[in-house]
Design a protein around this motif. Structure first.
Motif, PDB file in Angstrom:
ATOM      1  N   LEU A 112      11.336 -10.276   3.315  1.00 53.66           N
ATOM      2  CA  LEU A 112      10.851  -9.615   2.093  1.00 53.66           C
ATOM      3  C   LEU A 112       9.506 -10.182   1.651  1.00 53.66           C
ATOM      4  O   LEU A 112       8.647  -9.446   1.149  1.00 53.66           O
ATOM      5  CB  LEU A 112      11.883  -9.768   0.979  1.00 53.66           C
ATOM      6  N   GLY A 113       9.315 -11.483   1.845  1.00 58.10           N
ATOM      7  CA  GLY A 113       8.038 -12.109   1.505  1.00 58.10           C
ATOM      8  C   GLY A 113       6.896 -11.562   2.332  1.00 58.10           C
ATOM      9  O   GLY A 113       5.777 -11.366   1.827  1.00 58.10           O
ATOM     10  N   LEU A 114       7.165 -11.284   3.614  1.00 57.05           N
ATOM     11  CA  LEU A 114       6.128 -10.705   4.475  1.00 57.05           C
ATOM     12  C   LEU A 114       5.709  -9.321   3.974  1.00 57.05           C
ATOM     13  O   LEU A 114       4.517  -9.000   3.938  1.00 57.05           O
ATOM     14  CB  LEU A 114       6.627 -10.619   5.922  1.00 57.05           C
ATOM     15  N   VAL A 115       6.681  -8.526   3.571  1.00 57.18           N
ATOM     16  CA  VAL A 115       6.377  -7.191   3.045  1.00 57.18           C
ATOM     17  C   VAL A 115       5.571  -7.311   1.751  1.00 57.18           C
ATOM     18  O   VAL A 115       4.578  -6.592   1.551  1.00 57.18           O
ATOM     19  CB  VAL A 115       7.677  -6.381   2.818  1.00 57.18           C
ATOM     20  N   ILE A 121      -2.008  -7.747  -0.009  1.00 53.63           N
ATOM     21  CA  ILE A 121      -3.261  -7.678   0.746  1.00 53.63           C
ATOM     22  C   ILE A 121      -3.862  -6.281   0.618  1.00 53.63           C
ATOM     23  O   ILE A 121      -5.049  -6.115   0.355  1.00 53.63           O
ATOM     24  CB  ILE A 121      -3.027  -8.030   2.234  1.00 53.63           C
ATOM     25  N   GLY A 122      -3.023  -5.274   0.777  1.00 46.95           N
ATOM     26  CA  GLY A 122      -3.493  -3.895   0.765  1.00 46.95           C
ATOM     27  C   GLY A 122      -4.013  -3.423  -0.577  1.00 46.95           C
ATOM     28  O   GLY A 122      -4.891  -2.564  -0.630  1.00 46.95           O
ATOM     29  N   MET A 123      -3.491  -3.974  -1.667  1.00 49.66           N
ATOM     30  CA  MET A 123      -3.919  -3.489  -2.983  1.00 49.66           C
ATOM     31  C   MET A 123      -4.997  -4.353  -3.625  1.00 49.66           C
ATOM     32  O   MET A 123      -5.523  -3.995  -4.666  1.00 49.66           O
ATOM     33  CB  MET A 123      -2.712  -3.354  -3.934  1.00 49.66           C
ATOM     34  N   ILE A 129      -8.196 -13.003  -3.333  1.00 45.24           N
ATOM     35  CA  ILE A 129      -6.759 -12.778  -3.539  1.00 45.24           C
ATOM     36  C   ILE A 129      -6.145 -12.189  -2.277  1.00 45.24           C
ATOM     37  O   ILE A 129      -5.081 -12.634  -1.819  1.00 45.24           O
ATOM     38  CB  ILE A 129      -6.514 -11.887  -4.780  1.00 45.24           C
ATOM     39  N   GLY A 130      -6.797 -11.219  -1.675  1.00 42.40           N
ATOM     40  CA  GLY A 130      -6.303 -10.661  -0.415  1.00 42.40           C
ATOM     41  C   GLY A 130      -6.208 -11.722   0.669  1.00 42.40           C
ATOM     42  O   GLY A 130      -5.219 -11.779   1.413  1.00 42.40           O
ATOM     43  N   ALA A 131      -7.218 -12.575   0.759  1.00 43.78           N
ATOM     44  CA  ALA A 131      -7.218 -13.639   1.768  1.00 43.78           C
ATOM     45  C   ALA A 131      -6.105 -14.651   1.517  1.00 43.78           C
ATOM     46  O   ALA A 131      -5.489 -15.158   2.461  1.00 43.78           O
ATOM     47  CB  ALA A 131      -8.579 -14.342   1.790  1.00 43.78           C
ATOM     48  N   LEU A 132      -5.837 -14.946   0.257  1.00 42.31           N
ATOM     49  CA  LEU A 132      -4.771 -15.886  -0.087  1.00 42.31           C
ATOM     50  C   LEU A 132      -3.415 -15.358   0.386  1.00 42.31           C
ATOM     51  O   LEU A 132      -2.633 -16.080   1.006  1.00 42.31           O
ATOM     52  CB  LEU A 132      -4.756 -16.126  -1.598  1.00 42.31           C
ATOM     53  N   PHE A 133      -3.158 -14.073   0.131  1.00 46.89           N
ATOM     54  CA  PHE A 133      -1.891 -13.490   0.572  1.00 46.89           C
ATOM     55  C   PHE A 133      -1.844 -13.334   2.091  1.00 46.89           C
ATOM     56  O   PHE A 133      -0.773 -13.411   2.689  1.00 46.89           O
ATOM     57  CB  PHE A 133      -1.607 -12.177  -0.156  1.00 46.89           C
TER      58      PHE A 133
END
Length: 172
Positions: A112-115, A121-123, A129-133
């Protein structure tokens, strides 16, 4: 150029990013609390090591995510109290989590964490922030592989129904 043309960390967060970062921090705080309890219930050294890795990862995420929230004037969720260590023998047998059920639960949590990381990342509009996720996604992928191998080696993996007999192909 516009409000989103400067340094990523200086750009405003949109409401989706705020909610995602706050929720991820809150979930990581719950993970630490839950997995500290699991450590008390586990008798398997390899499972304890994986739980320790997941706790360390969650603590890192809390620190990084809460820093972003505070820097943007948003109050993070409160931290839950530390769970005290308990000897496994002091937990009544009927009240204990078993190693296989904890291993199944952490495997599901990582999945679930991967999803959730992929969605974040997508939003994300802010690159940081995207790079952190994306970083969290890579770490969870590696830990998830460890969990899968452990579950297979210990006989704890319960696979879904397997297709043993396949129908004959029809040729026209």
């Amino acid at each position: 150029m516009g409000i989103l043309s400067g340094k990523s960390k200086e750009e405003p967060m949109h409401y989706g990013e705020i909610f995602t970062v706050w929720t991820a921090s809150s979930m990581a705080k719950g993970t630490v609390s839950c997995y500290q309890t699991y450590l008390n219930h586990s008798g398997d050294k390899e499972l304890q090591k994986v739980l320790g890795d997941l706790i360390n990862q969650a603590e890192l995420e809390i620190a990084e995510l809460d820093k972003i929230l505070v820097e943007n004037g948003i109050a993070p969720a409160p931290v839950m109290p530390e769970r005290p260590p308990v000897k496994l023998e002091d937990i009544p047998v009927g009240a204990r989590f078993t190693d296989p059920e904890m291993a199944a639960k952490i495997a599901a949590d990582v999945s679930l964490g991967l999803v959730a990381c992929s969605q974040a990342i997508g939003m994300s509009v802010r690159e940081d922030i995207g790079a952190l996720f994306a970083k969290y996604h890579m770490t969870l992928t590696a830990i998830g592989l460890k969990i899968l191998k452990m579950n297979k080696e210990k006989g704890w993996l319960i696979p879904p129904p397997l297709q043993i007999k396949r129908p004959e192909p029809v040729h026209a």
